[in-house]
Design a protein around this motif. Structure first.
Motif, PDB file in Angstrom:
ATOM      1  N   LEU A  35       0.842  -1.209   0.000  1.00  0.00           N
ATOM      2  CA  LEU A  35       0.000   0.000   0.000  1.00  0.00           C
ATOM      3  C   LEU A  35       0.871   1.251   0.000  1.00  0.00           C
ATOM      4  O   LEU A  35       1.625   1.504   0.945  1.00  0.00           O
ATOM      5  CB  LEU A  35      -0.921  -0.023   1.218  1.00  0.00           C
TER       6      LEU A  35
ATOM      7  N   ILE B 226      -4.074   7.023  -0.263  1.00  0.00           N
ATOM      8  CA  ILE B 226      -3.823   5.755   0.423  1.00  0.00           C
ATOM      9  C   ILE B 226      -5.131   5.075   0.827  1.00  0.00           C
ATOM     10  O   ILE B 226      -5.292   3.861   0.650  1.00  0.00           O
ATOM     11  CB  ILE B 226      -2.913   5.999   1.647  1.00  0.00           C
ATOM     12  N   MET B 227      -6.081   5.825   1.322  1.00  0.00           N
ATOM     13  CA  MET B 227      -7.346   5.204   1.726  1.00  0.00           C
ATOM     14  C   MET B 227      -8.117   4.698   0.500  1.00  0.00           C
ATOM     15  O   MET B 227      -8.762   3.648   0.549  1.00  0.00           O
ATOM     16  CB  MET B 227      -8.185   6.193   2.534  1.00  0.00           C
TER      17      MET B 227
ATOM     18  N   ASN C  81      -6.682   3.684  -2.348  1.00  0.00           N
ATOM     19  CA  ASN C  81      -5.962   2.487  -2.787  1.00  0.00           C
ATOM     20  C   ASN C  81      -6.243   1.305  -1.862  1.00  0.00           C
ATOM     21  O   ASN C  81      -6.352   0.159  -2.313  1.00  0.00           O
ATOM     22  CB  ASN C  81      -4.459   2.771  -2.828  1.00  0.00           C
ATOM     23  N   CYS C  82      -6.345   1.566  -0.570  1.00  0.00           N
ATOM     24  CA  CYS C  82      -6.644   0.499   0.384  1.00  0.00           C
ATOM     25  C   CYS C  82      -7.987  -0.156   0.051  1.00  0.00           C
ATOM     26  O   CYS C  82      -8.112  -1.382   0.036  1.00  0.00           O
ATOM     27  CB  CYS C  82      -6.654   1.059   1.807  1.00  0.00           C
ATOM     28  N   GLN C  83      -8.989   0.669  -0.251  1.00  0.00           N
ATOM     29  CA  GLN C  83     -10.302   0.111  -0.577  1.00  0.00           C
ATOM     30  C   GLN C  83     -10.262  -0.680  -1.881  1.00  0.00           C
ATOM     31  O   GLN C  83     -10.895  -1.727  -2.012  1.00  0.00           O
ATOM     32  CB  GLN C  83     -11.342   1.239  -0.674  1.00  0.00           C
TER      33      GLN C  83
ATOM     34  N   LEU D   4      -1.593  -7.407   3.384  1.00  0.00           N
ATOM     35  CA  LEU D   4      -1.214  -6.084   2.887  1.00  0.00           C
ATOM     36  C   LEU D   4      -0.037  -5.539   3.689  1.00  0.00           C
ATOM     37  O   LEU D   4       0.024  -5.709   4.907  1.00  0.00           O
ATOM     38  CB  LEU D   4      -2.439  -5.173   3.007  1.00  0.00           C
TER      39      LEU D   4
ATOM     40  N   PHE E 252       1.672  -2.032   4.764  1.00  0.00           N
ATOM     41  CA  PHE E 252       1.549  -0.575   4.836  1.00  0.00           C
ATOM     42  C   PHE E 252       2.941   0.011   4.703  1.00  0.00           C
ATOM     43  O   PHE E 252       3.754  -0.075   5.622  1.00  0.00           O
ATOM     44  CB  PHE E 252       0.900  -0.166   6.169  1.00  0.00           C
TER      45      PHE E 252
ATOM     46  N   VAL F 195      -6.176   2.742   8.155  1.00  0.00           N
ATOM     47  CA  VAL F 195      -6.013   1.542   7.321  1.00  0.00           C
ATOM     48  C   VAL F 195      -6.300   0.285   8.135  1.00  0.00           C
ATOM     49  O   VAL F 195      -6.986  -0.638   7.674  1.00  0.00           O
ATOM     50  CB  VAL F 195      -4.582   1.505   6.730  1.00  0.00           C
TER      51      VAL F 195
ATOM     52  N   GLN G 250     -10.020  -0.096   8.574  1.00  0.00           N
ATOM     53  CA  GLN G 250     -10.662  -0.499   7.326  1.00  0.00           C
ATOM     54  C   GLN G 250     -10.380  -1.973   7.009  1.00  0.00           C
ATOM     55  O   GLN G 250     -11.276  -2.721   6.597  1.00  0.00           O
ATOM     56  CB  GLN G 250     -10.169   0.383   6.172  1.00  0.00           C
ATOM     57  N   CYS G 251      -9.150  -2.389   7.215  1.00  0.00           N
ATOM     58  CA  CYS G 251      -8.776  -3.778   6.922  1.00  0.00           C
ATOM     59  C   CYS G 251      -9.411  -4.752   7.914  1.00  0.00           C
ATOM     60  O   CYS G 251      -9.792  -5.865   7.549  1.00  0.00           O
ATOM     61  CB  CYS G 251      -7.254  -3.912   6.941  1.00  0.00           C
TER      62      CYS G 251
ATOM     63  N   VAL H  24      -2.543  -6.876   8.176  1.00  0.00           N
ATOM     64  CA  VAL H  24      -1.677  -5.756   7.805  1.00  0.00           C
ATOM     65  C   VAL H  24      -0.295  -5.922   8.442  1.00  0.00           C
ATOM     66  O   VAL H  24      -0.181  -6.101   9.661  1.00  0.00           O
ATOM     67  CB  VAL H  24      -2.285  -4.415   8.252  1.00  0.00           C
TER      68      VAL H  24
END
Length: 312
Positions: free
Chosen positions: A139, A147-148, A150-152, A162, A164, A181, A184-185, A192
């Motif tokens: 990420l 970044i948020m 791309n994370c989604q 993933l 970070f 992140v 969200q993950c 992560v």
């Protein structure tokens, strides 16, 4: 009895049922490593191809017929009294109902339960490989919003592991963005790992990813980490990752990549040669996309790692 100087070549199956559970069996008490648990399989006959041996052993040992299999990992291990080469394959499709044909104890377990059983030392990298997915996303992004987003995208593409890295992000924003992140993950069961060069509080993350520089500064595995991974570019770095007890490595660049235009790529042949003695799961990175997964696994990789590969 195996001669000390000979290598016993063994075909091993990580057999998964429709629910994703993995089949394990207990070795006979009188056998080498007796009483320990293992993944089913057995020794190759002289001149016998590995896949043929795997199919024969699984039919004889647990009564199933292999319908499809793909390479997972190769493990070289020296027990002191014998040396083994474990040629491990994922078996995701088979016919028949598994049963203990030789009277051995047998269980179907979830990947997360494998650590509850005692396996021979040579099987430990197999446990890591069985728990790892085929994709490992990195990420990145120039700012928090990117970044948020791309994370989604990574989550929407089904990725479950993933790193970070976010090195371009302003230092004052990194901890706050990492926490977003992680939240969200967590909602999507994505694990992560945090790049060790970021120097952040990673107590809520599932692991640490070491750059090659950070890797070479260590002489032991960082404590308290569920996952420890390392970036590697050659055989010496892979062996150091193994020596400190890393769970897996990322080896790069396999192909030409715009992010490192001056770095000569390894190519698939050299990549595969390096993995012959790696003895741990390795993701292929550099100039690759998800469509390269089968090629990477044929070369011996756990799967594909990438930055842009999981954003489309």
């Amino acid at each position: 009895m195996a001669h000390r100087n000979s290598v016993v070549h063994v075909a091993v199956g990580v057999v998964r049922d429709a629910a994703g559970r993995i089949l394990i069996a207990q070795r006979a008490q009188h056998a080498h490593q007796g009483g320990l648990w293992e993944f089913p399989g057995g020794k190759l006959e002289p001149g016998e191809p590995v896949l043929q041996a795997l199919a024969r052993e699984l039919r004889e040992e647990v009564g199933i017929r292999v319908a499809a299999a793909e390479p997972l990992i190769k493990i070289h291990h020296d027990y002191g009294d014998r040396r083994v080469l474990l040629d491990v394959w994922n078996v995701n499709s088979f016919n028949g109902e598994a049963r203990p044909c030789e009277g051995q104890a047998m269980q179907w377990v979830n990947a997360g339960q494998l650590s509850d059983f005692v396996f021979p030392a040579a099987n430990l990298p197999i446990i890591a490989a069985a728990r790892l997915p085929a994709y490992y996303a990195i990420l990145e992004g120039p700012d928090a919003e990117s970044i948020m987003t791309n994370c989604q995208r990574i989550i929407d593409n089904g990725v479950k592991l993933l790193q970070f890295r976010a090195k371009a992000l302003a230092a004052s924003d990194k901890q706050n963005v990492l926490e977003q992140v992680l939240q969200q993950c967590r909602q999507h069961a994505v694990e992560v790992l945090v790049n060790a060069d970021l120097d952040l509080d990673i107590s809520q993350a599932q692991g640490l990813h070491l750059s090659s520089r950070a890797l070479l500064r260590l002489d032991r595995r960082p404590a308290g980490m569920r996952w420890v991974a390392a970036s590697c570019h050659n055989a010496a770095e892979l062996q150091h990752a193994l020596a400190i007890g890393a769970d897996f490595a990322v080896l790069a660049p396999v192909m030409p990549t715009a992010s490192h235009p001056d770095t000569p790529p390894l190519g698939w042949q050299r990549f595969s040669e390096l993995l012959e003695s790696a003895n741990l799961p390795v993701f292929a990175l550099g100039g690759l996309g998800r469509q390269d997964l089968a090629l990477a696994q044929t070369a011996g990789a756990q799967g594909i790692a990438g930055i842009s590969a999981f954003l489309v």
